[in-house]
Design a protein around this motif. Structure first.
Motif, PDB file in Angstrom:
ATOM      1  N   ASP A   1       3.289  15.948 -25.101  1.00  0.00           N
ATOM      2  CA  ASP A   1       3.495  15.588 -26.265  1.00  0.00           C
ATOM      3  C   ASP A   1       4.656  15.012 -26.672  1.00  0.00           C
ATOM      4  O   ASP A   1       5.109  14.453 -27.570  1.00  0.00           O
ATOM      5  CB  ASP A   1       3.253  16.907 -27.125  1.00  0.00           C
ATOM      6  CG  ASP A   1       4.067  18.146 -26.762  1.00  0.00           C
ATOM      7  OD1 ASP A   1       4.444  17.893 -25.702  1.00  0.00           O
ATOM      8  OD2 ASP A   1       4.254  19.115 -27.698  1.00  0.00           O
ATOM      9  N   ILE A   2       5.835  15.530 -25.965  1.00  0.00           N
ATOM     10  CA  ILE A   2       7.027  14.857 -26.097  1.00  0.00           C
ATOM     11  C   ILE A   2       7.197  13.458 -25.574  1.00  0.00           C
ATOM     12  O   ILE A   2       7.812  12.630 -26.347  1.00  0.00           O
ATOM     13  CB  ILE A   2       8.252  15.970 -25.199  1.00  0.00           C
ATOM     14  CG1 ILE A   2       8.126  17.230 -25.913  1.00  0.00           C
ATOM     15  CG2 ILE A   2       9.322  15.223 -25.201  1.00  0.00           C
ATOM     16  CD1 ILE A   2       9.102  18.437 -25.142  1.00  0.00           C
ATOM     17  N   ILE A   3       6.461  13.209 -24.390  1.00  0.00           N
ATOM     18  CA  ILE A   3       6.451  11.747 -24.145  1.00  0.00           C
ATOM     19  C   ILE A   3       5.970  10.846 -25.180  1.00  0.00           C
ATOM     20  O   ILE A   3       6.438   9.820 -25.409  1.00  0.00           O
ATOM     21  CB  ILE A   3       5.670  11.930 -22.587  1.00  0.00           C
ATOM     22  CG1 ILE A   3       6.384  12.217 -21.541  1.00  0.00           C
ATOM     23  CG2 ILE A   3       5.708  10.459 -22.414  1.00  0.00           C
ATOM     24  CD1 ILE A   3       5.684  12.051 -20.312  1.00  0.00           C
ATOM     25  N   TYR A   4       4.848  11.257 -25.857  1.00  0.00           N
ATOM     26  CA  TYR A   4       4.242  10.526 -26.754  1.00  0.00           C
ATOM     27  C   TYR A   4       5.167  10.557 -28.130  1.00  0.00           C
ATOM     28  O   TYR A   4       4.814   9.770 -28.930  1.00  0.00           O
ATOM     29  CB  TYR A   4       2.783  11.235 -27.000  1.00  0.00           C
ATOM     30  CG  TYR A   4       1.751  10.448 -25.853  1.00  0.00           C
ATOM     31  CD1 TYR A   4       1.373   9.101 -25.865  1.00  0.00           C
ATOM     32  CD2 TYR A   4       1.318  11.385 -24.906  1.00  0.00           C
ATOM     33  CE1 TYR A   4       0.745   8.744 -24.890  1.00  0.00           C
ATOM     34  CE2 TYR A   4       0.804  10.654 -23.715  1.00  0.00           C
ATOM     35  CZ  TYR A   4       0.247   9.492 -23.867  1.00  0.00           C
ATOM     36  OH  TYR A   4      -0.572   8.817 -22.432  1.00  0.00           O
TER      37      TYR A   4
ATOM     38  N   GLU B   1      17.791  14.506 -31.730  1.00  0.00           N
ATOM     39  CA  GLU B   1      17.711  15.290 -32.824  1.00  0.00           C
ATOM     40  C   GLU B   1      16.529  16.009 -32.877  1.00  0.00           C
ATOM     41  O   GLU B   1      16.246  17.165 -33.299  1.00  0.00           O
ATOM     42  CB  GLU B   1      17.659  14.286 -33.791  1.00  0.00           C
ATOM     43  CG  GLU B   1      17.623  14.838 -35.319  1.00  0.00           C
ATOM     44  CD  GLU B   1      17.794  14.150 -36.432  1.00  0.00           C
ATOM     45  OE1 GLU B   1      17.544  14.208 -37.563  1.00  0.00           O
ATOM     46  OE2 GLU B   1      17.813  12.660 -36.014  1.00  0.00           O
ATOM     47  N   LYS B   2      15.423  15.331 -32.370  1.00  0.00           N
ATOM     48  CA  LYS B   2      14.043  16.176 -32.373  1.00  0.00           C
ATOM     49  C   LYS B   2      13.701  17.038 -31.238  1.00  0.00           C
ATOM     50  O   LYS B   2      12.908  17.930 -31.468  1.00  0.00           O
ATOM     51  CB  LYS B   2      12.985  14.910 -32.414  1.00  0.00           C
ATOM     52  CG  LYS B   2      11.753  15.297 -32.621  1.00  0.00           C
ATOM     53  CD  LYS B   2      10.566  14.369 -33.259  1.00  0.00           C
ATOM     54  CE  LYS B   2       9.322  14.883 -33.477  1.00  0.00           C
ATOM     55  NZ  LYS B   2       8.257  13.599 -33.943  1.00  0.00           N
ATOM     56  N   TYR B   3      14.238  16.532 -30.141  1.00  0.00           N
ATOM     57  CA  TYR B   3      13.753  17.365 -28.709  1.00  0.00           C
ATOM     58  C   TYR B   3      15.231  17.784 -28.029  1.00  0.00           C
ATOM     59  O   TYR B   3      15.288  17.278 -26.866  1.00  0.00           O
ATOM     60  CB  TYR B   3      12.830  16.548 -28.172  1.00  0.00           C
ATOM     61  CG  TYR B   3      11.743  16.082 -28.817  1.00  0.00           C
ATOM     62  CD1 TYR B   3      10.438  17.030 -29.048  1.00  0.00           C
ATOM     63  CD2 TYR B   3      11.609  14.781 -28.986  1.00  0.00           C
ATOM     64  CE1 TYR B   3       9.314  16.626 -29.611  1.00  0.00           C
ATOM     65  CE2 TYR B   3      10.126  14.178 -29.381  1.00  0.00           C
ATOM     66  CZ  TYR B   3       9.296  15.203 -29.752  1.00  0.00           C
ATOM     67  OH  TYR B   3       8.128  14.818 -30.398  1.00  0.00           O
ATOM     68  N   PRO B   4      15.874  18.371 -28.550  1.00  0.00           N
ATOM     69  CA  PRO B   4      17.336  18.715 -28.162  1.00  0.00           C
ATOM     70  C   PRO B   4      17.241  19.548 -26.557  1.00  0.00           C
ATOM     71  O   PRO B   4      18.128  19.034 -25.706  1.00  0.00           O
ATOM     72  CB  PRO B   4      18.085  19.301 -29.359  1.00  0.00           C
ATOM     73  CG  PRO B   4      17.047  20.403 -29.815  1.00  0.00           C
ATOM     74  CD  PRO B   4      15.966  19.334 -30.051  1.00  0.00           C
ATOM     75  N   GLU B   5      16.194  20.211 -26.564  1.00  0.00           N
ATOM     76  CA  GLU B   5      16.216  21.198 -25.352  1.00  0.00           C
ATOM     77  C   GLU B   5      15.852  20.281 -24.171  1.00  0.00           C
ATOM     78  O   GLU B   5      15.902  20.395 -22.779  1.00  0.00           O
ATOM     79  CB  GLU B   5      15.187  22.482 -25.411  1.00  0.00           C
ATOM     80  CG  GLU B   5      15.857  23.447 -26.379  1.00  0.00           C
ATOM     81  CD  GLU B   5      15.019  24.609 -26.548  1.00  0.00           C
ATOM     82  OE1 GLU B   5      13.832  24.736 -26.003  1.00  0.00           O
ATOM     83  OE2 GLU B   5      15.481  25.726 -27.310  1.00  0.00           O
ATOM     84  N   PHE B   6      14.717  19.395 -24.609  1.00  0.00           N
ATOM     85  CA  PHE B   6      13.907  18.258 -23.609  1.00  0.00           C
ATOM     86  C   PHE B   6      15.134  17.382 -23.201  1.00  0.00           C
ATOM     87  O   PHE B   6      15.369  17.345 -21.895  1.00  0.00           O
ATOM     88  CB  PHE B   6      13.041  17.459 -24.365  1.00  0.00           C
ATOM     89  CG  PHE B   6      12.434  16.543 -23.328  1.00  0.00           C
ATOM     90  CD1 PHE B   6      11.554  16.829 -22.427  1.00  0.00           C
ATOM     91  CD2 PHE B   6      12.746  15.362 -23.584  1.00  0.00           C
ATOM     92  CE1 PHE B   6      11.095  15.845 -21.727  1.00  0.00           C
ATOM     93  CE2 PHE B   6      12.090  14.118 -22.669  1.00  0.00           C
ATOM     94  CZ  PHE B   6      11.173  14.756 -21.750  1.00  0.00           C
TER      95      PHE B   6
END
Length: 330
Positions: free
Chosen positions: A280-283, A161-166
């Motif tokens: 930033d995505i990992i955290y 939901e928050k990081y769909p492309e990742f």
């Protein structure tokens, strides 16, 4: 069937609710422990008698905590594991420094207790992973030292939901893990297992054969150590028993925790195409895990059973004493 000795109990503020179900489920003896003492034999016989029901609980909830059943020693804990009848899984390819205690029981992680161990599925970076994990509190910590747990499909849903492309890129490319191992175990590091104990051999040729079976490439170093390269490995899997996608990887653990004299955590994990991950995505993922996690303070005698496909776990720092034992099952 014999009457069950189990009753479900609640610990306020230390359980989550998902679709009306508690996470984790907590089971205690039906009668007050001070009026009737359930010894280890009564407990293990009850496990055998009610195994289908207990397995349905772990399947539904992902985690079951047994509290108050007079499990006092490593031998008692080994009897509990044996009572469930799950086949043992040897600890081959894992990173944690551990020592056999008795039977199927070993120390959970011998690294210094003031070090945090990030969220991970047990042995997620190797092809053959344990289906079930047992933990046992032999010596409860005075402060801290909890083992937080979080449901993997909830992490996946929130990340998508928050990081769909990742997440889409993870599903396409997977992850590569890189870790440098010394010859011998390094108990000062949470990932300090040396290559000899990792591959259960002193022979480099045998180590290479066993590494290959784990999908791992070895690059030998002049000091006797070895760089291990694992992957690409899928980062998102499907829990077939539940028919849902799960966040089955060691991304956060590697990027935030695979650090010692030999390892730089930023280099420890990349996309499967070799490109670096975004910090930033990992955290952000770590924040989601923390928000959704449950951390019940350990009490002496606690036995925690986890479905390794459903649940990630971690370790909070503490001051000694603390002694948590573990066992892995297929």
């Amino acid at each position: 069937m014999p009457e069950s000795i189990f009753t479900e109990t609640k610990i306020p503020y230390h359980q989550k609710h998902y679709n009306g179900d508690f996470f984790p489920v907590i089971l205690s003896p039906k009668l007050n422990i001070t009026t009737l003492s359930y010894d280890i034999t009564v407990f293990t016989e009850a496990i055998k008698a009610h195994k289908p029901w207990l397995e349905s609980l772990i399947h539904k909830a992902g985690a079951v905590l047994f509290r108050g059943f007079h499990v006092t020693t490593a031998d008692d804990f080994n009897d509990v594991v044996e009572a469930f009848g799950f086949e043992e899984l040897p600890y081959v390819g894992g990173a944690a420094p551990r020592n056999i205690v008795v039977g199927r029981v070993f120390t959970s992680n011998d690294s210094p207790p003031d070090q945090k161990i990030p969220f991970h599925h047990e042995m997620a970076q190797v092809p053959k992973v344990p289906a079930k994990l047992f933990f046992f509190c032999e010596v409860e910590p005075g402060k801290g030292g909890e083992t937080p747990i979080v449901l993997s499909h909830i992490v996946y849903e929130r990340m998508k939901e928050k990081y769909p492309e990742f997440v889409e890129r993870l599903e396409e490319h997977g992850l590569i893990y890189t870790r440098v191992l010394g010859e011998e175990d390094d108990p000062t590091s949470p990932i300090g297992r040396g290559w000899k104990s990792t591959f259960l051999t002193k022979d480099k040729n045998v180590a290479e054969e066993r590494a290959a079976k784990l999908g791992t490439r070895l690059e030998w170093m002049e000091d006797g150590g070895v760089k291990t390269v694992m992957g690409p490995i899928p980062a998102i899997k499907v829990d077939k028993s539940q028919q849902r996608k799960i966040w089955f990887n060691s991304m956060v653990a590697a990027y935030t925790g695979w650090e010692d004299a030999r390892n730089d955590p930023v280099k420890a994990v990349t996309y499967g195409d070799g490109k670096p991950l975004l910090a930033d995505i990992i955290y952000g993922c770590l924040k989601i895990m923390d928000e959704e996690s449950v951390a019940i303070p350990w009490q002496k005698g606690d036995v925690l059973l986890l479905d390794n496909w459903a649940v990630l776990h971690s370790r909070r720092p503490c001051n000694p004493p603390r002694r948590i034992l573990a066992s892995l099952c297929k």
